[in-house]
Design an enzyme around this catalytic site. Structure first.
Site, PDB file in Angstrom:
ATOM      1  CG  ASN A   1      -2.414   7.140  -5.297  1.00 45.51           C
ATOM      2  OD1 ASN A   1      -1.941   7.107  -6.432  1.00 45.51           O
ATOM      3  ND2 ASN A   1      -2.063   8.054  -4.406  1.00 45.51           N
TER       4      ASN A   1
ATOM      5  CE1 TYR B   1      -9.234  -1.177  -2.562  1.00 43.98           C
ATOM      6  CE2 TYR B   1     -10.438   0.719  -3.406  1.00 43.98           C
ATOM      7  CZ  TYR B   1      -9.904   0.013  -2.348  1.00 43.98           C
ATOM      8  OH  TYR B   1     -10.040   0.493  -1.075  1.00 43.98           O
TER       9      TYR B   1
ATOM     10  CG  PHE C   1       0.868  -3.426   5.917  1.00 43.17           C
ATOM     11  CD1 PHE C   1       1.223  -4.646   6.460  1.00 43.17           C
ATOM     12  CD2 PHE C   1       1.778  -2.382   5.985  1.00 43.17           C
ATOM     13  CE1 PHE C   1       2.467  -4.828   7.063  1.00 43.17           C
ATOM     14  CE2 PHE C   1       3.017  -2.545   6.578  1.00 43.17           C
ATOM     15  CZ  PHE C   1       3.361  -3.776   7.120  1.00 43.17           C
ATOM     16  N   GLY C   2      -2.482  -3.134   2.744  1.00 39.66           N
ATOM     17  CA  GLY C   2      -3.841  -3.058   2.212  1.00 39.66           C
ATOM     18  C   GLY C   2      -4.197  -4.301   1.423  1.00 39.66           C
ATOM     19  CB  SER C   3      -2.220  -6.342  -0.941  1.00 41.02           C
ATOM     20  OG  SER C   3      -2.358  -7.575  -1.607  1.00 41.02           O
TER      21      SER C   3
ATOM     22  CB  VAL D   1      -3.425   0.826   5.483  1.00 42.76           C
ATOM     23  CG1 VAL D   1      -2.000   0.728   6.016  1.00 42.76           C
ATOM     24  CG2 VAL D   1      -3.945  -0.555   5.095  1.00 42.76           C
TER      25      VAL D   1
END
Length: 236
Positions: free
Chosen positions: A202, A207, A172-174, A163
């Site tokens: 991070n 994760y 957004f990564g999720s 991202v």
């Protein structure tokens, strides 16, 4: 006695084929979409991979070209080989369908975010496939099938998930990781796996919060470059 307040005006119905925004009295709405990438997206994918190499301090390993990506990424149907999901954002709602490049393989995901502050993206002009509609590419995930003999099931291996900096820590990564995991479940696959750099605490925390196990006992083994090419001269 005070006069009664007049009734509120009726809420306008959303336009046809438009995703209705979430109603929030405060904040800055941001609309997002995850869709399948197409060959026309290669320039954005190339820029994203380079930015990822910079972030991971691995630019000395980066040699990808737009032509190389174009000739290798889109040779098979999605999910049968290399597949790329693009994350796009806009200040306006996305159409509910992508009429320019419909695909029976995947239905795009849409989400509305109410941010505390507007996003300042000085590079948006370099990542805009649709400048007229204020659409900006914010990230991507590249993955392909693998196989687990222990599970006797296929799975997905995520090669890249990234991202861009202005859009991090906003969910957004999720979205990208969830899109891959949902596709794996839909196809009856047994797992999704990837690697993470040990200094990226991070990402490791993120994760783990998503439910992933970090396998400390495994190491990545890789043959590439001259070490790989040398096997051309080895007799079996």
């Amino acid at each position: 006695m005070a006069a009664a307040a007049p009734p509120p005006p009726p809420t306008a119905a959303p336009e046809p084929n438009m995703v209705a925004p979430l109603i929030s009295p405060i904040g800055h709405p941001m609309f997002s979409r995850i869709r399948l990438a197409t060959p026309s997206d290669v320039p954005f994918i190339h820029k994203l991979i380079h930015q990822m190499a910079v972030f991971e301090r691995l630019t000395h390993l980066f040699s990808a070209t737009e032509s190389g990506l174009a000739s290798t990424l889109f040779t098979s149907r999605p999910f049968q080989s290399f597949t790329v999901f693009l994350l796009e954002v806009s200040r306006s709602p996305f159409p509910a369908t992508i009429t320019s490049s419909p695909s029976p393989d995947f239905t795009p995901f849409f989400k509305t975010h109410n941010l505390d502050l507007p996003i300042d993206d000085p590079e948006s002009y370099n990542f805009s496939p649709d400048m007229l509609n204020d659409v900006v590419v914010a990230g991507f995930v590249l993955f392909f099938p693998n196989y687990s003999s222990f599970l006797s099931k296929p799975g997905f291996y995520i090669e890249d998930i990234f991202v861009r900096e202005p859009y991090r820590r906003k969910g957004f990564g999720s979205m990208l990781l969830t899109a891959v995991a949902k596709q794996a479940v839909k196809m009856g696959y047994g797992r999704v796996e990837w690697v993470v750099l040990d200094w990226n605490v991070n990402a490791i925390k993120f994760y783990e919060q998503m439910g992933a196990q970090i396998l400390q006992e495994w190491r990545v083994c890789r043959l590439t470059g001259d070490a790989l090419e040398a096997f051309d001269q080895v007799n079996i």
